[in-house]
Design an enzyme around this catalytic site. Structure first.
Site, PDB file in Angstrom:
ATOM      1  CE1 TYR A  57      -3.900   2.263   0.578  1.00 53.10           C
ATOM      2  CE2 TYR A  57      -2.582   3.213   2.339  1.00 53.10           C
ATOM      3  CZ  TYR A  57      -3.692   3.261   1.507  1.00 53.10           C
ATOM      4  OH  TYR A  57      -4.574   4.314   1.609  1.00 53.10           O
ATOM      5  CD  GLU A  65       8.064   1.913  -0.471  1.00 46.07           C
ATOM      6  OE1 GLU A  65       7.909   2.957  -1.122  1.00 46.07           O
ATOM      7  OE2 GLU A  65       9.051   1.734   0.270  1.00 46.07           O
ATOM      8  CE  LYS A 111      -3.457   4.846  -2.123  1.00 47.50           C
ATOM      9  NZ  LYS A 111      -4.550   5.461  -2.896  1.00 47.50           N
ATOM     10  CB  SER A 123     -15.401   1.151  11.278  1.00 42.33           C
ATOM     11  OG  SER A 123     -14.116   0.779  10.861  1.00 42.33           O
ATOM     12  CG  ASN A 124     -11.848  -2.624  14.564  1.00 41.73           C
ATOM     13  OD1 ASN A 124     -12.572  -3.347  13.905  1.00 41.73           O
ATOM     14  ND2 ASN A 124     -10.596  -2.946  14.877  1.00 41.73           N
ATOM     15  CB  THR A 132       0.389   6.155  24.489  1.00 40.07           C
ATOM     16  OG1 THR A 132       1.361   5.233  23.978  1.00 40.07           O
ATOM     17  CG2 THR A 132       0.092   5.848  25.937  1.00 40.07           C
ATOM     18  CD  GLN A 133      -1.504   3.009  19.479  1.00 35.31           C
ATOM     19  OE1 GLN A 133      -1.209   3.085  20.654  1.00 35.31           O
ATOM     20  NE2 GLN A 133      -2.089   1.934  18.980  1.00 35.31           N
ATOM     21  NE  ARG A 169       1.435   8.471   9.568  1.00 37.46           N
ATOM     22  CZ  ARG A 169       0.977   7.375   8.980  1.00 37.46           C
ATOM     23  NH1 ARG A 169      -0.291   7.169   8.852  1.00 37.46           N
ATOM     24  NH2 ARG A 169       1.819   6.488   8.512  1.00 37.46           N
TER      25      ARG A 169
HETATM   26  N1  NAD Z   1     -10.319   6.505   4.326  1.00 39.26           N
HETATM   27  C1  NAD Z   1      -9.135   6.907   4.697  1.00 39.26           C
HETATM   28  O1  NAD Z   1      -8.902   7.161   5.902  1.00 39.26           O
HETATM   29  C2  NAD Z   1      -8.042   7.103   3.683  1.00 39.26           C
HETATM   30  C3  NAD Z   1      -6.796   7.562   4.140  1.00 39.26           C
HETATM   31  C4  NAD Z   1      -5.772   7.735   3.216  1.00 39.26           C
HETATM   32  C5  NAD Z   1      -5.993   7.511   1.875  1.00 39.26           C
HETATM   33  N2  NAD Z   1      -7.219   7.066   1.452  1.00 39.26           N
HETATM   34  C6  NAD Z   1      -7.373   6.781   0.020  1.00 39.26           C
HETATM   35  O2  NAD Z   1      -8.640   7.217  -0.435  1.00 39.26           O
HETATM   36  C7  NAD Z   1      -9.152   6.294  -1.413  1.00 39.26           C
HETATM   37  C8  NAD Z   1     -10.528   5.824  -0.985  1.00 39.26           C
HETATM   38  O3  NAD Z   1     -10.426   5.163   0.268  1.00 39.26           O
HETATM   39  P1  NAD Z   1     -11.696   4.558   0.998  1.00 39.26           P
HETATM   40  O4  NAD Z   1     -11.502   4.745   2.444  1.00 39.26           O
HETATM   41  O5  NAD Z   1     -12.928   5.041   0.358  1.00 39.26           O
HETATM   42  O6  NAD Z   1     -11.476   3.007   0.680  1.00 39.26           O
HETATM   43  P2  NAD Z   1     -12.522   1.920   0.171  1.00 39.26           P
HETATM   44  O7  NAD Z   1     -11.835   0.608   0.245  1.00 39.26           O
HETATM   45  O8  NAD Z   1     -13.828   2.091   0.881  1.00 39.26           O
HETATM   46  O9  NAD Z   1     -12.734   2.357  -1.333  1.00 39.26           O
HETATM   47  C9  NAD Z   1     -11.846   2.018  -2.368  1.00 39.26           C
HETATM   48  C10 NAD Z   1     -12.663   1.708  -3.599  1.00 39.26           C
HETATM   49  O10 NAD Z   1     -11.781   1.369  -4.665  1.00 39.26           O
HETATM   50  C11 NAD Z   1     -12.273   0.212  -5.321  1.00 39.26           C
HETATM   51  N3  NAD Z   1     -11.145  -0.478  -5.948  1.00 39.26           N
HETATM   52  C12 NAD Z   1     -10.104  -1.088  -5.331  1.00 39.26           C
HETATM   53  N4  NAD Z   1      -9.260  -1.612  -6.241  1.00 39.26           N
HETATM   54  C13 NAD Z   1      -9.766  -1.300  -7.463  1.00 39.26           C
HETATM   55  C14 NAD Z   1      -9.358  -1.560  -8.790  1.00 39.26           C
HETATM   56  N5  NAD Z   1      -8.246  -2.255  -9.063  1.00 39.26           N
HETATM   57  N6  NAD Z   1     -10.132  -1.099  -9.810  1.00 39.26           N
HETATM   58  C15 NAD Z   1     -11.271  -0.401  -9.541  1.00 39.26           C
HETATM   59  N7  NAD Z   1     -11.712  -0.139  -8.321  1.00 39.26           N
HETATM   60  C16 NAD Z   1     -10.969  -0.576  -7.284  1.00 39.26           C
HETATM   61  C17 NAD Z   1     -12.925  -0.594  -4.220  1.00 39.26           C
HETATM   62  O11 NAD Z   1     -13.860  -1.551  -4.683  1.00 39.26           O
HETATM   63  C18 NAD Z   1     -13.599   0.510  -3.402  1.00 39.26           C
HETATM   64  O12 NAD Z   1     -14.876   0.821  -3.875  1.00 39.26           O
HETATM   65  C19 NAD Z   1      -8.118   5.170  -1.510  1.00 39.26           C
HETATM   66  O13 NAD Z   1      -7.301   5.416  -2.623  1.00 39.26           O
HETATM   67  C20 NAD Z   1      -7.323   5.283  -0.228  1.00 39.26           C
HETATM   68  O14 NAD Z   1      -6.013   4.825  -0.397  1.00 39.26           O
HETATM   69  C21 NAD Z   1      -8.232   6.851   2.338  1.00 39.26           C
END
Ligand code: NAD
Length: 311
Positions: A144, A146, A148, A188-189, A207-208, A276
């Site tokens: 994840y 790397e 990104k 959510s957990n 404490t994190q 963070r």
């Molecule tokens: N929610 C957070 O706290 C958070 C934090 C940092 C970054 N992000 C980024 O924001 C974006 C959305 O996150 P989220 O929390 O909604 O996650 P999520 O898992 O709810 O949503 C991700 C969506 O992408 C779709 N998806 C995954 N792989 C795919 C692929 N290969 N092709 C097409 N669709 C694909 C999934 O089915 C899902 O609907 C992500 O890129 C995530 O890395 C979210």
């Protein structure tokens, strides 16, 4: 009116972004392979003629006509992205290549949902965008983190080499309604465990710290980033600088749900960051953005959502 492509639009963040874009009168094409997304998240738009959904995996090229792109496709929680790490990194890397190729052909702006995970376990606190991060490249979170980081590299290379209006948003922990029940994210957990009266699992000693941003604030940051001119590339941190310990969050959730749950500690997962907190100076200055929703209000809305699912 603009036609937006939102990849990952059936996920938690994407579905809220789509709500906002449709509310503003735009058209939206949602592209999602449904690996962690759900049709329920976007079911309320299925009869809207301005909304279209396409089941597609972004690791394969995509030929569509749109005016602007939000690239959100990627599973976001450790539980979901570690199920198939190779597919996770492919989604970030090949997905970025395909989506940037599309933006290049269409000459349209594209916003990448990057993450605070690019900072890894940070040695600088709070994290500002000039910090290069401290990421383990071979650990279980690397698919994840790397992935990104490479996606960010691609966004900046397409900008420099192909003049694509590519922008990067680094998203910090976000929470709200439509988070998946079982994906192990801390908010959510805790809420699900509290509503079920189960012990609340704290990894490490609690404490994190984390900073929690409500989803409507994040969506606003994404939209504002898209609305900047082509000179603005980011990366820009979008998150809530109000820092809270994981233990403090658990206490608040117990109080707001009036739960009798007890706290249970478990070992900290490998490479879990200890601290963070975003520095949001760039967001304030260039996007005129700062978070507006108080943690308590956001938690109440999220708790109501999980209650509505029958928890
Ligand atoms: N929610 C957070 O706290 C958070 C934090 C940092 C970054 N992000 C980024 O924001 C974006 C959305 O996150 P989220 O929390 O909604 O996650 P999520 O898992 O709810 O949503 C991700 C969506 O992408 C779709 N998806 C995954 N792989 C795919 C692929 N290969 N092709 C097409 N669709 C694909 C999934 O089915 C899902 O609907 C992500 O890129 C995530 O890395 C979210």
């Amino acid at each position: 009116m603009t036609t937006y492509l939102v990849t990952g639009g059936a996920g938690f963040v994407g579905s809220h972004l789509i709500d906002r874009l449709l509310e503003e009168g735009h058209s939206v094409l949602c592209v999602d392979n449904m690996v962690t997304g759900s049709r329920t998240n976007i079911a309320h738009h299925l009869s809207n003629p301005k909304f279209e959904i396409m089941r597609h995996d972004v690791t394969f090229p995509l030929y569509v006509e749109v005016d602007a792109i939000f690239n959100l496709a990627c599973p976001a929680s450790p539980v979901s992205y570690q199920k198939d790490p190779v597919q996770t990194i492919k989604t970030s890397v090949l997905g970025a290549i395909n989506i940037l190729g599309l933006a290049k052909r269409l000459k349209c702006p594209v916003v990448q949902a990057s993450t605070s995970e690019v900072y890894g376990s940070p040695e600088r606190h709070p994290q500002d965008e000039s910090y290069w991060g401290n990421v383990n490249p071979i650990g279980p979170r690397a698919c994840y983190d790397e992935g990104k980081r490479v996606a960010e590299t691609l966004f900046f290379d397409y900008r420099r080499q192909h003049n694509v209006d590519a922008k990067v948003v680094r998203i910090f922990n976000t929470y709200g309604p439509r988070m998946a029940v079982d994906d192990g994210r801390v908010v959510s957990n805790f809420i699900v465990q509290a509503l079920k009266g189960e012990d609340i699992t704290i990894y490490g000693d609690g404490t994190q710290t984390r900073s929690f941003c409500y989803v409507s604030d994040l969506v606003d940051g994404l939209v504002r980033t898209m609305e900047t001119g082509r000179d603005f590339s980011g990366p820009v941190n979008i998150g809530n600088p109000a820092e809270l310990s994981v233990h403090g969050l658990a206490k608040q959730v117990i109080e707001l749900t009036r739960s009798h749950s007890l706290l249970k500690t478990m070992p900290l997962p490998v490479d879990d960051p200890i601290k963070r907190k975003p520095d949001i100076s760039i967001a304030r200055e260039h996007l005129n953005w700062s978070p507006e929703v108080e943690l308590k209000d956001g938690l109440i809305a999220t708790i109501d959502y999980f209650r509505s699912l029958g928890m």
